[in-house]
Design a protein around this motif. Sequence first.
Motif, PDB file in Angstrom:
ATOM      1  N   PRO C 221     -31.368  12.186  -3.030  1.00 51.98           N
ATOM      2  CA  PRO C 221     -30.029  12.656  -3.310  1.00 51.98           C
ATOM      3  C   PRO C 221     -30.132  14.054  -4.286  1.00 51.98           C
ATOM      4  N   MET C 268     -18.418   2.890  -2.650  1.00 48.29           N
ATOM      5  CA  MET C 268     -19.780   2.464  -3.410  1.00 48.29           C
ATOM      6  C   MET C 268     -19.955   1.437  -4.108  1.00 48.29           C
ATOM      7  N   PHE C 278     -23.675   3.119  -0.652  1.00 51.56           N
ATOM      8  CA  PHE C 278     -22.677   3.131  -0.137  1.00 51.56           C
ATOM      9  C   PHE C 278     -22.506   2.059   1.136  1.00 51.56           C
ATOM     10  N   ASN C 281     -21.110   5.095   6.101  1.00 53.42           N
ATOM     11  CA  ASN C 281     -21.990   6.465   6.069  1.00 53.42           C
ATOM     12  C   ASN C 281     -21.055   7.522   7.140  1.00 53.42           C
ATOM     13  N   LEU C 287     -22.212  14.747   1.059  1.00 57.92           N
ATOM     14  CA  LEU C 287     -20.841  15.048   0.117  1.00 57.92           C
ATOM     15  C   LEU C 287     -20.865  16.491  -0.494  1.00 57.92           C
ATOM     16  N   SER C 291     -27.031  16.144  -0.290  1.00 53.32           N
ATOM     17  CA  SER C 291     -27.021  14.967   0.025  1.00 53.32           C
ATOM     18  C   SER C 291     -26.793  13.858  -0.811  1.00 53.32           C
ATOM     19  N   THR C 292     -26.541  12.531  -0.433  1.00 54.18           N
ATOM     20  CA  THR C 292     -26.179  11.665  -1.143  1.00 54.18           C
ATOM     21  C   THR C 292     -27.274  10.358  -1.304  1.00 54.18           C
ATOM     22  N   GLN C 294     -28.048   8.692   1.254  1.00 56.79           N
ATOM     23  CA  GLN C 294     -28.024   7.963   2.582  1.00 56.79           C
ATOM     24  C   GLN C 294     -28.867   8.868   3.426  1.00 56.79           C
TER      25      GLN C 294
ATOM     26  N   TYR D 108     -16.770   7.939  -9.694  1.00 59.97           N
ATOM     27  CA  TYR D 108     -17.003   8.840  -8.524  1.00 59.97           C
ATOM     28  C   TYR D 108     -16.059   8.598  -7.428  1.00 59.97           C
ATOM     29  N   ALA D 113     -17.452  14.926  -3.959  1.00 58.64           N
ATOM     30  CA  ALA D 113     -18.682  15.048  -4.234  1.00 58.64           C
ATOM     31  C   ALA D 113     -19.046  14.822  -5.768  1.00 58.64           C
ATOM     32  N   TYR D 115     -20.256  12.249  -7.215  1.00 60.89           N
ATOM     33  CA  TYR D 115     -21.595  11.524  -7.436  1.00 60.89           C
ATOM     34  C   TYR D 115     -22.765  12.816  -7.115  1.00 60.89           C
ATOM     35  N   THR D 116     -22.567  13.580  -5.959  1.00 58.03           N
ATOM     36  CA  THR D 116     -23.678  14.387  -5.472  1.00 58.03           C
ATOM     37  C   THR D 116     -23.668  15.560  -6.540  1.00 58.03           C
TER      38      THR D 116
END
Lengths: 376, 376, 376, 376
Positions: C221, C268, C278, C281, C287, C291-292, C294, D108, D113, D115-116
């Motif tokens: 992430p 989440m 998550f 997906n 997001l 990158s998350t 995932q 989140y 976004a 979390y990211t």
Amino acid sequence: MSFNTFGHSFRVTTFGESHGAAIGCVIDGCPPRIALTEADIQPYLDRRRPGQSRFTTQRQEADAVKILSGVFVDETSGQQVTTGTPIALVIENVDQRSKDYSDIKDKYRPGHADYTYDVKYGLRDYRGGGRQSARETATRVAAGAIARKIVPGMQLRGALVQIGAERIDRRRWDWAEVERNPFFCPDAQAAARFGDYLEAVRKRGSSVGAVIEIVAEGVPPGLGAPIYGKLDADLAAALMSINAVKGVEIGAGFAAAELPGEENGDEMRIGNEGQPMFLSNNAGGILGGISTGQPLVARFAVKPTSSILTPRRTVDRYGNETEISTTGRHDPCVGIRAVPVGEAMMACVVADHYLRHRGQVGQATAWPFPQPPGKA
Amino acid sequence: MSFNTFGHSFRVTTFGESHGAAIGCVIDGCPPRIALTEADIQPYLDRRRPGQSRFTTQRQEADAVKILSGVFVDETSGQQVTTGTPIALVIENVDQRSKDYSDIKDKYRPGHADYTYDVKYGLRDYRGGGRQSARETATRVAAGAIARKIVPGMQLRGALVQIGAERIDRRRWDWAEVERNPFFCPDAQAAARFGDYLEAVRKRGSSVGAVIEIVAEGVPPGLGAPIYGKLDADLAAALMSINAVKGVEIGAGFAAAELPGEENGDEMRIGNEGQPMFLSNNAGGILGGISTGQPLVARFAVKPTSSILTPRRTVDRYGNETEISTTGRHDPCVGIRAVPVGEAMMACVVADHYLRHRGQVGQATAWPFPQPPGKA
Amino acid sequence: MSFNTFGHSFRVTTFGESHGAAIGCVIDGCPPRIALTEADIQPYLDRRRPGQSRFTTQRQEADAVKILSGVFVDETSGQQVTTGTPIALVIENVDQRSKDYSDIKDKYRPGHADYTYDVKYGLRDYRGGGRQSARETATRVAAGAIARKIVPGMQLRGALVQIGAERIDRRRWDWAEVERNPFFCPDAQAAARFGDYLEAVRKRGSSVGAVIEIVAEGVPPGLGAPIYGKLDADLAAALMSINAVKGVEIGAGFAAAELPGEENGDEMRIGNEGQPMFLSNNAGGILGGISTGQPLVARFAVKPTSSILTPRRTVDRYGNETEISTTGRHDPCVGIRAVPVGEAMMACVVADHYLRHRGQVGQATAWPFPQPPGKA
Amino acid sequence: MSFNTFGHSFRVTTFGESHGAAIGCVIDGCPPRIALTEADIQPYLDRRRPGQSRFTTQRQEADAVKILSGVFVDETSGQQVTTGTPIALVIENVDQRSKDYSDIKDKYRPGHADYTYDVKYGLRDYRGGGRQSARETATRVAAGAIARKIVPGMQLRGALVQIGAERIDRRRWDWAEVERNPFFCPDAQAAARFGDYLEAVRKRGSSVGAVIEIVAEGVPPGLGAPIYGKLDADLAAALMSINAVKGVEIGAGFAAAELPGEENGDEMRIGNEGQPMFLSNNAGGILGGISTGQPLVARFAVKPTSSILTPRRTVDRYGNETEISTTGRHDPCVGIRAVPVGEAMMACVVADHYLRHRGQVGQATAWPFPQPPGKA
């Protein structure tokens, strides 16, 4: 300039190590329909090639350039021309003689990048200097040969004006002389002196540096992308990126710091065809980062060759103190061969800015401007 | 460096004209979680601000910087810190006094970029020099204040070492002295001399140039992205992009051309904590475009102020020959205020390369290397 | 992405035409000390190579890659590794059979870039499509093989999910199946169907397009450089730059427009080792351009091969209306071979962002964050 | 596209957070002498502004743009025009109402976004979404207004063609209709339907996505810089960089995968004035990454608004599982306001390529080509 690419619109990416399979470059952004064959490039490589006199390394490099892409025969003219796609040039490394590197592979030569490459990357290709080798500059010269074809009417030449403590007499400057001696020296008397001087340097296992001057005439006014793509800023980076260069100056350069303002600023008059004429060129053809239409004049200083016979104190990569003395093929003055390299770098920078200016502004401004209404 | 942006990973874009609404910059790529408020930036702007002595222009610029974006209060520490998003800084132009520009708006000042901006763009903002004005350098100083916070342990300082033909005595170099005189001069005796010298220059309606030296200590070895993103190439471009700069050198610089190889190459020994130690610093802290860990040393030459009282011959934009004499607020030596600007540019370049190196290589190489198996 | 280079920190420059001397690429910014020989690259080229089944062109291309620079044998490990300098790769064009191009050299094939190259550059290398040829994609695949080695733990795979109007059944998705049929199809039953389908297409002198899906697991992430260097923006450009691609989507893609908000947003929970998990997906692993953690999921649509036997109306470069029918070696579905190309492009983009993130942010953030003082 | 800058020759750098002091952008590389005042930009901002109907957020943003630099009054014309220097635009954030962020600052939101940004940077400005907020797109719209002035004769328009599962009927397409309904919908009947549909979505605390189509007519052929600066690759990146976009397609897009080759390739004839005419436009105006002269057609999919009233499962930054329900001002369909944003992004990309093409190639090629000698 980033990593191994320079230029914004005329872009040059180089690759290769001194003793790897090949060196080369990819030229991107070149305009289409420019006549181009290997024969347009080879003469410039031949000028830079070592082994041509006792004052440059005896390593024999054929330096035969091959065009891999980006050209095609135009049916109408029958000429091979650029297509607008990337031009890849390759020069094979033919003189990779098997050699004993046991001494330099672990020791750092003072003045060389051996230590810095090692500490940055954790290893280095020590054969012949690897990527740090001046051999890489052959690819710049090849790129410069193409760059020269982009700016219509530009005449770009370089000369060596100082070697060690020996300077030319600028009053004897003769461009024709440059091609007549092994130093690219424009002063015939100085050139004669340089030979003996350099022979003595070599004999005592030493080396010296040099100062090179590059002059481009016929550069149109208006080139340069201030504030950070100034023509002189790009020239400074391009010349400083040449191996062993420690200083760059434009026009009067460092001497300008000593001039009073009324001597330094180049006065203007109206010249031929109603165009502006400058009465001097302390600016070296650049004001505010933009070309004035006068000759571009840049100088750069090359430090003495670091690989010398005289033993020097150093350390090895395992943390031991030691000594090193470099035997083998080395120029006593690498600055000599920097002349065609400096020319090439200026050619690339000017070509880049020529295309950048055309992109942003289009047609050149007609000067002088018409008097606004009701002004006269 | 392209157009109005410089830097690859730590990127600075500046905007604004001398007498427009505001000047400013956007800093992109700054790491997150660095403590930052206006109070971190303002002192550097105050150092550069004109009107602080009779030797710099009397134009009063409050130069109060405002952070528009890219910071946030971290809940845990309670500190305002960078967020990793673009940091926009703005400085309003408060001293836009309505002035009669009738003289300079059509005439080109020798040594200025009036003509080149005009011929490139077809018009120019002539008020106070517009975009060519040294006022733009305030935004560089602001960016530099942030850059200084990125490289841990770096101490970066600048000093004026020559003004006109007057040089300092390097044996008297005292960094503490730099903040005690209006010239950023590290030699107290020279500073005293400079005052009278410059007063005489001013009185005769003339101007002089200067040479500035910037030194960064604590720069880790391994920074630099050869071949075309060499640390010295980027420094050369950065310093040459400063207004009125005509020359740049690293370490021994132009003098290196005169040194014999055995004097120029910095010898190495094993120093404290088993790390390499250099016995001199002719390299100025850079070999092969990569930092050695020694202090970075760069010098640049600033030409004399072009706006002077002494009348000069010139032309106007309508093609007429004429004369010009610049009255009003102008530094007799713009080089003085170039000291904080040069510092800022080096700070930005080093910060950029610090991030670039971390990106490509990650953790620094542990030096010395372990002896390979079966070697000892 | 500009001209023939893509990537910011991991940079790839490609060159070469279908029937010129060679194609190749230069990879710049690669970290040092990564094990690399031709054997690491060749298998990926072999997967892309045409002539492996009746469904891809019978042109025989050995596609033997040669590393020209940027590698060296590390003394300690005895392995050949990257040095941090540019890696040049070359693939010679061995199958440049002398052919009669009299038909296509003046006529524009509908759906091809013949006309646009001609009108842009004023000429084009028409032999085998020149620079527009899908042959260029071999160099991307070679670059991708190196990119894969940069991101630790990343597993990146692609599959063909639709050919013409025929789709796979996602419930039968089996990655192992991808390497067992000539379509890179993850659904064995669909693959069986595709053979007959494509044979019929070929027999009627037609062609079809395809949709390819690329999935990268193990991407950490935090990768992505918003706002304009978003991970998905760079992926979109990278995939759209592949020949014949007309659409790109991430995660749920166009279908997301039809989903209600409460279905689309991936919920989440706290998963293994206290890391975020998550529950779906739809985001495709991205997001806000970052990158998350995932799997990254991207799909792209390839249009049908434009070179078909069925005669089409067109014009020639001299302004005449005419017809064209393309005989010779052509894939009925170029989309099949786009699978390894799409994989390579995603690998390069992720590697680039991995290095960019490391440059700006350094160490990954430890998640979850500690509760601020006085909070609990 | 890198960090917060996009474009190569026409460059846009944006900055600012939703609830910081201001948002804005710097436009660099704009040609000089283009008439420009705030009044040229404001109408486009007004079209994008929220709070104009019940279908967009009720947040009131005056969005008054201010030009800080890069313009000057041309004496001859009396008009304010661009000077070729950077144009800085600022929009103050006037509606920063003090609000209680206690809920979202630690949690989140699924699909957001939050979390990211947190995991990448270690903190985030959570107020109104900070840098991730769609508010940033106002600066793109401002830049686009300037970009529109660069390409002579270009007419660029956008329309919403799908909202949730509801599509327009393309046979009823009427550009005039777009400005008559709050959905930028070109089909009057669909627009009527959309109102009721969206009202129901809002009432159930949900949201939906949308598909937007942008069309640029009058784009000259020859624009695009293959291979990696293809016009469609740059469009894909530009559109994908817009908040919430999950898919991009050009011309026939994903549907092209299903078309047989003989339907997909656009046939050619000689049209008016002897210029090439295409009989269809499945290519969306781009072949081989270069414009054909036909209308550019791009579509992009926007996911449903992630901030919804319906409670969703999520986690907080301290590692706890929780739920979130977003109250307050939010568009049930953010895709509506993406129409002017998509227009702006395409305008910027085309302007950039217009300048790039002029830089590399200069004058447009005259088509058709003269018959080579001895050919007829």
